[in-house]
Scaffold this active site. Structure first.
Site, PDB file in Angstrom:
ATOM      1  N   ASN A   9       0.875  -1.171   0.000  1.00  6.47           N
ATOM      2  CA  ASN A   9       0.000   0.000   0.000  1.00  6.47           C
ATOM      3  C   ASN A   9       0.914   1.224   0.000  1.00  6.47           C
ATOM      4  O   ASN A   9       1.549   1.516   1.004  1.00  6.47           O
ATOM      5  CB  ASN A   9      -0.896  -0.027   1.251  1.00  6.47           C
ATOM      6  CG  ASN A   9      -1.733   1.232   1.389  1.00  6.47           C
ATOM      7  OD1 ASN A   9      -1.792   2.056   0.476  1.00  6.47           O
ATOM      8  ND2 ASN A   9      -2.373   1.375   2.532  1.00  6.47           N
ATOM      9  N   HIS A  96      -9.341   1.339   5.107  1.00  6.36           N
ATOM     10  CA  HIS A  96      -8.030   1.478   5.750  1.00  6.36           C
ATOM     11  C   HIS A  96      -8.171   2.368   6.983  1.00  6.36           C
ATOM     12  O   HIS A  96      -8.945   3.323   6.982  1.00  6.36           O
ATOM     13  CB  HIS A  96      -7.013   2.070   4.767  1.00  6.36           C
ATOM     14  CG  HIS A  96      -5.617   1.960   5.282  1.00  6.36           C
ATOM     15  ND1 HIS A  96      -5.104   2.862   6.191  1.00  6.36           N
ATOM     16  CD2 HIS A  96      -4.649   1.035   5.061  1.00  6.36           C
ATOM     17  CE1 HIS A  96      -3.865   2.492   6.487  1.00  6.36           C
ATOM     18  NE2 HIS A  96      -3.565   1.392   5.826  1.00  6.36           N
ATOM     19  N   GLU A  98      -6.447   4.672   8.053  1.00  3.64           N
ATOM     20  CA  GLU A  98      -6.214   6.107   7.800  1.00  3.64           C
ATOM     21  C   GLU A  98      -7.460   6.755   7.212  1.00  3.64           C
ATOM     22  O   GLU A  98      -7.726   7.934   7.457  1.00  3.64           O
ATOM     23  CB  GLU A  98      -4.971   6.274   6.902  1.00  3.64           C
ATOM     24  CG  GLU A  98      -3.701   5.973   7.700  1.00  3.64           C
ATOM     25  CD  GLU A  98      -2.561   5.375   6.898  1.00  3.64           C
ATOM     26  OE1 GLU A  98      -2.567   5.469   5.658  1.00  3.64           O
ATOM     27  OE2 GLU A  98      -1.657   4.788   7.536  1.00  3.64           O
ATOM     28  N   GLU A 168      -5.106  -4.937  10.431  1.00  2.29           N
ATOM     29  CA  GLU A 168      -4.062  -3.934  10.647  1.00  2.29           C
ATOM     30  C   GLU A 168      -4.302  -3.216  11.968  1.00  2.29           C
ATOM     31  O   GLU A 168      -5.069  -2.256  12.030  1.00  2.29           O
ATOM     32  CB  GLU A 168      -4.074  -2.904   9.507  1.00  2.29           C
ATOM     33  CG  GLU A 168      -3.816  -3.493   8.137  1.00  2.29           C
ATOM     34  CD  GLU A 168      -3.218  -2.464   7.186  1.00  2.29           C
ATOM     35  OE1 GLU A 168      -2.204  -2.786   6.578  1.00  2.29           O
ATOM     36  OE2 GLU A 168      -3.743  -1.344   7.076  1.00  2.29           O
ATOM     37  N   GLY A 235       3.039  -1.236   4.144  1.00  2.00           N
ATOM     38  CA  GLY A 235       3.086   0.189   3.846  1.00  2.00           C
ATOM     39  C   GLY A 235       4.500   0.618   3.500  1.00  2.00           C
ATOM     40  O   GLY A 235       4.984   0.416   2.384  1.00  2.00           O
TER      41      GLY A 235
HETATM   42  P1  13P Z   1       3.328   0.124   7.566  1.00  2.00           P
HETATM   43  O1  13P Z   1       3.801  -1.153   6.916  1.00  2.00           O
HETATM   44  O2  13P Z   1       4.081   1.338   7.076  1.00  2.00           O
HETATM   45  O3  13P Z   1       3.277   0.012   9.043  1.00  2.00           O
HETATM   46  O4  13P Z   1       1.820   0.358   7.060  1.00  2.00           O
HETATM   47  C1  13P Z   1       0.893  -0.661   7.171  1.00  2.00           C
HETATM   48  C2  13P Z   1      -0.334  -0.265   6.428  1.00  2.00           C
HETATM   49  O5  13P Z   1      -1.073   0.587   6.875  1.00  2.00           O
HETATM   50  C3  13P Z   1      -0.600  -0.910   5.149  1.00  2.00           C
HETATM   51  O6  13P Z   1      -1.868  -0.620   4.689  1.00  2.00           O
END
Ligand code: 13P
Length: 252
Positions: A9, A96, A98, A168, A235
């Site tokens: 992602n 997600h 976020e 996640e 990520g």
């Molecule tokens: P990170 O691998 O940067 O912790 O992010 C995880 C993520 O939110 C993937 O969608």
């Protein structure tokens, strides 16, 4: 048998030209490594045409990171699934953390997007996961149950074939703090049990559940060795070949 599914992602990183260059190199590296997992990259909307063109002929699936919950109309700044499909994009990451945290996406909004994606015959990577406060407050199971029950409301048993779940935990995203393989496996087992209750044992057993949250080359093998962990949603480490390729080729 659940085929490992590794996804990157990119979040709001990579311009279209950077993304296309990187994706082309990734496609070549994936082929050269003889990696045999399912592989996806989730790109910013404006990168999608260039990235899709760059990986043409490879096994890499190009996905959007979000989409509107309408097909057209007066929704300024939104992107319709019809627009994605017109570009050949058939997979979308939804829910997600976020999107939930910064853009106010509720389980109900996410559910409407899931249903629309399915109606448009797209595949969905549905993200779920608890905050640190929820985990410490003993609410892990309650939060996952709600996110799954509401997020999947109205999704038929047949359409579950289009759904991947990404677990996640919010506290592990971009923090360098990974859930231990044991903690992640136990959350995945719980997710599988909810899906079994909502659908069937067969559907739960076939469901691909990815772990996401600070996945890196150094921890991917231990995570993927767990019974209920079928893939990763990566990520930060998906933004360079040096970091992403060892994850993609974890079983080589
Ligand atoms: P990170 O691998 O940067 O912790 O992010 C995880 C993520 O939110 C993937 O969608």
């Amino acid at each position: 048998m659940r085929r490992p599914y590794i996804a990157g992602n990119w979040k709001m990183n990579m311009t279209p030209s950077e993304g296309a260059k990187f994706a082309k190199e990734l496609a070549e590296a994936y082929k050269a490594a003889g990696a045999d997992c399912k592989i996806m990259i989730g790109c910013p909307y404006v990168d999608l045409p260039a990235v899709a063109e760059a990986v043409k002929g490879s096994d890499i699936i190009v996905a959007a990171q979000n989409m509107a919950n309408h097909t057209s109309g007066a929704y300024t700044g939104e992107v319709s699934p019809l627009m994605l499909k017109d570009l050949g994009i058939k997979t979308v990451i939804l829910g997600h953390s976020e999107r939930r945290q910064y853009y106010g996406e509720t389980d109900e909004i996410i559910n409407s997007k899931v249903l629309l994606a399915i109606a448009e015959e797209m595949d969905v990577d549905l993200c779920v996961g608890e905050t640190l406060e929820e985990r410490e407050g003993g609410k892990l199971e309650e939060v996952l149950t709600r996110q799954l029950e509401v997020g999947l409301k109205g999704v038929s048993a047949d359409d579950m074939a289009r759904i991947t779940i990404a677990y996640e935990p919010v506290w592990a995203i971009g923090t360098g703090k990974t859930a231990t393989p044991e903690d992640a496996d136990s959350a995945h087992a719980f997710i599988r049990s909810v899906v079994e209750r909502l659908y069937s044992k067969d559907i739960a057993e076939n469901l691909i559940i990815q772990y996401g949250g600070s996945v890196k080359a150094s921890n991917v093998k231990a995570l993927m060795a767990k019974e209920n962990i079928d893939g990763a949603l990566v990520g930060g480490a998906s933004l360079s070949l040096e970091q992403f390729m060892p994850i993609v080729a974890f079983n080589k």
